[in-house]
Design a protein around this motif. Structure first.
Motif, PDB file in Angstrom:
ATOM      1  N   ASP A  90       0.866  -1.034  -0.862  1.00  0.00           N
ATOM      2  CA  ASP A  90       0.138   0.009   0.003  1.00  0.00           C
ATOM      3  C   ASP A  90       0.420   1.034   0.028  1.00  0.00           C
ATOM      4  O   ASP A  90       0.459   2.255  -0.042  1.00  0.00           O
ATOM      5  CB  ASP A  90      -0.827   0.009   1.121  1.00  0.00           C
ATOM      6  CG  ASP A  90      -1.944  -1.214   1.142  1.00  0.00           C
ATOM      7  OD1 ASP A  90      -2.376  -1.705   2.368  1.00  0.00           O
ATOM      8  OD2 ASP A  90      -2.528  -1.836   0.087  1.00  0.00           O
ATOM      9  N   LEU A  91       2.619   1.729   0.125  1.00  0.00           N
ATOM     10  CA  LEU A  91       3.099   1.631   0.571  1.00  0.00           C
ATOM     11  C   LEU A  91       3.693   2.834  -1.137  1.00  0.00           C
ATOM     12  O   LEU A  91       3.718   2.600  -1.798  1.00  0.00           O
ATOM     13  CB  LEU A  91       4.100   1.881   0.936  1.00  0.00           C
ATOM     14  CG  LEU A  91       4.315   1.222   2.775  1.00  0.00           C
ATOM     15  CD1 LEU A  91       5.889   0.874   3.258  1.00  0.00           C
ATOM     16  CD2 LEU A  91       3.393   2.541   3.390  1.00  0.00           C
ATOM     17  N   PRO A  92       3.002   4.545  -1.342  1.00  0.00           N
ATOM     18  CA  PRO A  92       3.593   5.054  -2.128  1.00  0.00           C
ATOM     19  C   PRO A  92       4.391   5.381  -2.729  1.00  0.00           C
ATOM     20  O   PRO A  92       5.751   4.690  -1.566  1.00  0.00           O
ATOM     21  CB  PRO A  92       3.421   5.911  -1.920  1.00  0.00           C
ATOM     22  CG  PRO A  92       2.518   6.431  -0.751  1.00  0.00           C
ATOM     23  CD  PRO A  92       2.641   5.276   0.478  1.00  0.00           C
ATOM     24  N   LEU A  93       5.231   4.589  -3.777  1.00  0.00           N
ATOM     25  CA  LEU A  93       6.416   4.408  -4.364  1.00  0.00           C
ATOM     26  C   LEU A  93       7.702   5.478  -4.021  1.00  0.00           C
ATOM     27  O   LEU A  93       8.648   4.940  -4.038  1.00  0.00           O
ATOM     28  CB  LEU A  93       6.491   3.783  -5.888  1.00  0.00           C
ATOM     29  CG  LEU A  93       5.538   2.680  -5.987  1.00  0.00           C
ATOM     30  CD1 LEU A  93       5.380   1.768  -7.698  1.00  0.00           C
ATOM     31  CD2 LEU A  93       6.347   1.233  -5.714  1.00  0.00           C
ATOM     32  N   GLU A  94       7.021   6.277  -3.922  1.00  0.00           N
ATOM     33  CA  GLU A  94       7.695   7.883  -4.316  1.00  0.00           C
ATOM     34  C   GLU A  94       8.570   7.874  -2.728  1.00  0.00           C
ATOM     35  O   GLU A  94       9.638   8.618  -2.479  1.00  0.00           O
ATOM     36  CB  GLU A  94       7.746   8.747  -4.415  1.00  0.00           C
ATOM     37  CG  GLU A  94       6.356   9.094  -4.063  1.00  0.00           C
ATOM     38  CD  GLU A  94       4.317   8.928  -4.275  1.00  0.00           C
ATOM     39  OE1 GLU A  94       5.200   8.087  -4.568  1.00  0.00           O
ATOM     40  OE2 GLU A  94       3.980   9.370  -3.699  1.00  0.00           O
ATOM     41  N   VAL A  95       8.104   7.358  -1.392  1.00  0.00           N
ATOM     42  CA  VAL A  95       8.631   7.275  -0.012  1.00  0.00           C
ATOM     43  C   VAL A  95      10.015   6.492  -0.127  1.00  0.00           C
ATOM     44  O   VAL A  95      10.461   6.215   0.911  1.00  0.00           O
ATOM     45  CB  VAL A  95       7.590   7.147   0.688  1.00  0.00           C
ATOM     46  CG1 VAL A  95       6.375   8.447   0.503  1.00  0.00           C
ATOM     47  CG2 VAL A  95       7.199   6.146   0.973  1.00  0.00           C
ATOM     48  N   LEU A  96       9.875   5.080  -1.104  1.00  0.00           N
ATOM     49  CA  LEU A  96      10.450   4.073  -0.387  1.00  0.00           C
ATOM     50  C   LEU A  96      12.068   3.951  -0.544  1.00  0.00           C
ATOM     51  O   LEU A  96      12.640   3.963   0.239  1.00  0.00           O
ATOM     52  CB  LEU A  96      10.500   2.599  -1.454  1.00  0.00           C
ATOM     53  CG  LEU A  96       8.490   2.332  -0.979  1.00  0.00           C
ATOM     54  CD1 LEU A  96       8.324   1.395  -2.415  1.00  0.00           C
ATOM     55  CD2 LEU A  96       7.960   1.821  -0.114  1.00  0.00           C
ATOM     56  N   PRO A  97      13.007   5.199  -0.878  1.00  0.00           N
ATOM     57  CA  PRO A  97      13.755   5.334  -0.646  1.00  0.00           C
ATOM     58  C   PRO A  97      14.080   6.333   0.386  1.00  0.00           C
ATOM     59  O   PRO A  97      15.588   6.818   0.962  1.00  0.00           O
ATOM     60  CB  PRO A  97      14.399   6.667  -1.951  1.00  0.00           C
ATOM     61  CG  PRO A  97      13.323   6.394  -2.995  1.00  0.00           C
ATOM     62  CD  PRO A  97      11.718   5.805  -2.921  1.00  0.00           C
ATOM     63  N   MET A  98      13.226   6.893   0.075  1.00  0.00           N
ATOM     64  CA  MET A  98      13.927   7.891   1.882  1.00  0.00           C
ATOM     65  C   MET A  98      13.654   7.149   3.379  1.00  0.00           C
ATOM     66  O   MET A  98      14.648   7.504   3.774  1.00  0.00           O
ATOM     67  CB  MET A  98      12.119   8.936   1.717  1.00  0.00           C
ATOM     68  CG  MET A  98      12.848  10.531   0.903  1.00  0.00           C
ATOM     69  SD  MET A  98      11.665  11.726   0.813  1.00  0.00           S
ATOM     70  CE  MET A  98      10.130  10.482   0.642  1.00  0.00           C
ATOM     71  N   VAL A  99      12.711   6.385   2.955  1.00  0.00           N
ATOM     72  CA  VAL A  99      12.887   5.183   3.961  1.00  0.00           C
ATOM     73  C   VAL A  99      13.796   4.384   4.238  1.00  0.00           C
ATOM     74  O   VAL A  99      14.207   4.545   5.681  1.00  0.00           O
ATOM     75  CB  VAL A  99      10.692   4.411   4.338  1.00  0.00           C
ATOM     76  CG1 VAL A  99      11.158   3.556   4.852  1.00  0.00           C
ATOM     77  CG2 VAL A  99      10.162   4.884   4.163  1.00  0.00           C
ATOM     78  N   ARG A 100      14.405   4.041   3.584  1.00  0.00           N
ATOM     79  CA  ARG A 100      15.643   3.091   3.225  1.00  0.00           C
ATOM     80  C   ARG A 100      16.081   3.725   3.893  1.00  0.00           C
ATOM     81  O   ARG A 100      16.974   3.332   4.309  1.00  0.00           O
ATOM     82  CB  ARG A 100      15.828   3.243   1.875  1.00  0.00           C
ATOM     83  CG  ARG A 100      14.841   1.905   1.339  1.00  0.00           C
ATOM     84  CD  ARG A 100      15.312   1.752  -0.006  1.00  0.00           C
ATOM     85  NE  ARG A 100      14.082   0.748  -0.690  1.00  0.00           N
ATOM     86  CZ  ARG A 100      13.308   0.871  -1.697  1.00  0.00           C
ATOM     87  NH1 ARG A 100      13.850   1.984  -2.262  1.00  0.00           N
ATOM     88  NH2 ARG A 100      13.014  -0.079  -2.327  1.00  0.00           N
TER      89      ARG A 100
END
Length: 462
Positions: free
Chosen positions: A19-29
């Motif tokens: 469900d997470l927006p794809l654009e936030v994944l790099p920031m979370v990493r």
């Protein structure tokens, strides 16, 4: 519409990675990566060793008796457990808008075993913690109205102060202990009527001890953490108008003589004791059919009404904070002890039918000894026949400052409370030891209750 809390819980139960927006994944990493990095680089900083040696390593050490049993745990864990249990029934004493002993006594007993403190040192630590609580509490009022539980807000500060006394900390370190505790203060009013209220006390006891230990080990803290405009007092202030400037009264006058400890004969919030007791006395000698009662008006302090939030209680935890339950118990049960607070009693049809008849009417006159209370209360009962029965002004109740419990009353409550854990002789031995605690050479002199946790809790409570 469901409550916000329920909606949040539902979201947490259902959220999935997909469900997470794809654009936030790099920031979370990056966030995970950077946090691990700064942990690694800080491994040689003083705070790392202090926390490790003061809190982490002792967590598995058998330092102190848990609830004076033969189960030994880390002292902060013992304080947490005993504090939470002591406040779980709301049967503990009351003063200064909260419950000082339920945090101070468990913490002091636990840490005194570690330090080998004498009975006199324990007594001194208690009074010191109590006085610090008063000094902070007098600077602002109305914490319940803002949503705080004063027991855990002030309790952690009081325990830190008591711990500083037991550790014999110098002025700078003692100040640091209380400043550290300020960052542990908390406990929200909306958790009243649940197990969390008791946990608030245990939480304060544990974190207060840990604050003192951290200060003793060299942890630094804000030098003006209490009076700073962004500090403890302002953060918890209801109107954001705390007294930040007046001189401390500590060491110049004693608060305890004025703000006395008030003991309970009923396991509920103290705010409903006067009206319960008065109703029982008011009806002495006559049997009132609950169905014949048209209405009951109870006048009490606005602060009390703020806390007695459950007008239709369904559980013992809710009944503890229900003026309606107190009056119903007086009329229908004639008593209000531990058995009467059982869920099945609170849910009795006759009690449930009576609750809507009781109305709490707030009055603004306050008792300067503790402004959460009014100077008086009154009960007015109107029967269907038109007859009116009134209590008149209710000024006190057994256990309150103006009507202290006798030694016999104190023993009666003590024996009742230890009925399932101690024999008569064991209870008397423990009672007598505690009644002369300042003559004891150490906390270890207080008798141990063997096997207390064998059938009650898992042995690993740390």
């Amino acid at each position: 519409m469901s409550s916000l809390t329920a909606e949040i819980g539902q979201f947490l139960a259902n959220v999935k990675y997909e469900d997470l927006p794809l654009e936030v994944l790099p920031m979370v990493r990056d966030a995970f990566t950077d946090t691990v990095a700064v942990v690694m680089v800080g491994m040689d900083q003083p705070v790392a060793e202090i926390v490790q040696t003061t809190l982490v390593e002792p967590s598995g050490v058998a330092e102190a008796r848990a609830c004076l049993s033969d189960l030994r745990v880390a002292a902060p864990s013992a304080a947490l457990l005993a504090g939470a249990i002591a406040h779980s029934l709301d049967y503990d004493d009351q003063s200064m808008s909260g419950h000082p002993s339920t945090v101070l006594v468990p913490a002091i007993l636990a840490e005194a075993e570690v330090l080998g403190s004498t009975g006199q040192e324990m007594m001194t630590a208690y009074v010191a913690g109590y006085e610090v609580w008063c000094e902070l509490w007098r600077r602002d009022r109305g914490y319940h109205a803002k949503g705080w539980h004063p027991t855990s807000v002030f309790g952690v500060m009081a325990v830190a102060a008591a711990g500083a006394v037991l550790h014999r900390l110098q002025a700078e370190r003692a100040a640091a202990a209380v400043a550290i505790a300020g960052s542990h203060a908390g406990g929200i009013f909306s958790n009243f009527g649940s197990m969390m209220k008791g946990y608030h006390a245990g939480m304060a006891a544990r974190f207060g001890l840990e604050a003192a230990r951290l200060a003793a080990a060299g942890m630094t803290a804000g030098p003006d953490a209490i009076e700073n405009k962004q500090g403890f007092l302002m953060a918890f202030s209801t109107e954001r108008t705390p007294d930040l400037t007046s001189d401390s009264r500590l060491g110049k006058e004693w608060y305890l003589p004025k703000h006395k400890i008030q003991f309970k004969l009923h396991p509920t919030c103290y705010f409903l004791h006067r009206s319960f007791n008065a109703t029982v006395k008011m009806l002495e000698g006559r049997k009132i059919d609950p169905e014949d009662v048209e209405s009951v008006e109870v006048r009490m302090g606005r602060g009390q009404v703020t806390v007695l939030v459950y007008d239709r209680p369904q559980t013992r935890y809710e009944a503890e904070f229900s003026g309606q339950f107190g009056i119903a118990a007086a009329v229908i049960l004639g008593k209000m002890g531990v058995p009467e607070l059982a869920d099945e009693v609170v849910q009795q049809a006759d009690l449930q039918a009576f609750y809507p008849k009781v109305k709490l009417i707030p009055i603004d006159e306050v008792d300067e000894r503790d402004p959460v209370f009014s100077t008086y209360e009154s009960v007015k009962m109107t029967l269907r026949s038109g007859e009116v029965i009134e209590s008149g002004p209710i000024l006190t109740v057994p256990g309150q400052a103006g009507e202290p419990l006798t030694r016999e009353q104190m023993w009666g409550k003590f024996r009742e409370c230890t009925a399932e854990t101690h024999s008569d002789d064991e209870a008397r031995e423990l009672f007598d030891a505690l009644q002369r605690i300042d003559s004891l050479p150490s906390a270890a002199s207080i008798p141990t209750a063997a096997g207390l946790f064998e059938s009650r809790l898992a042995t690993n409570v740390q």
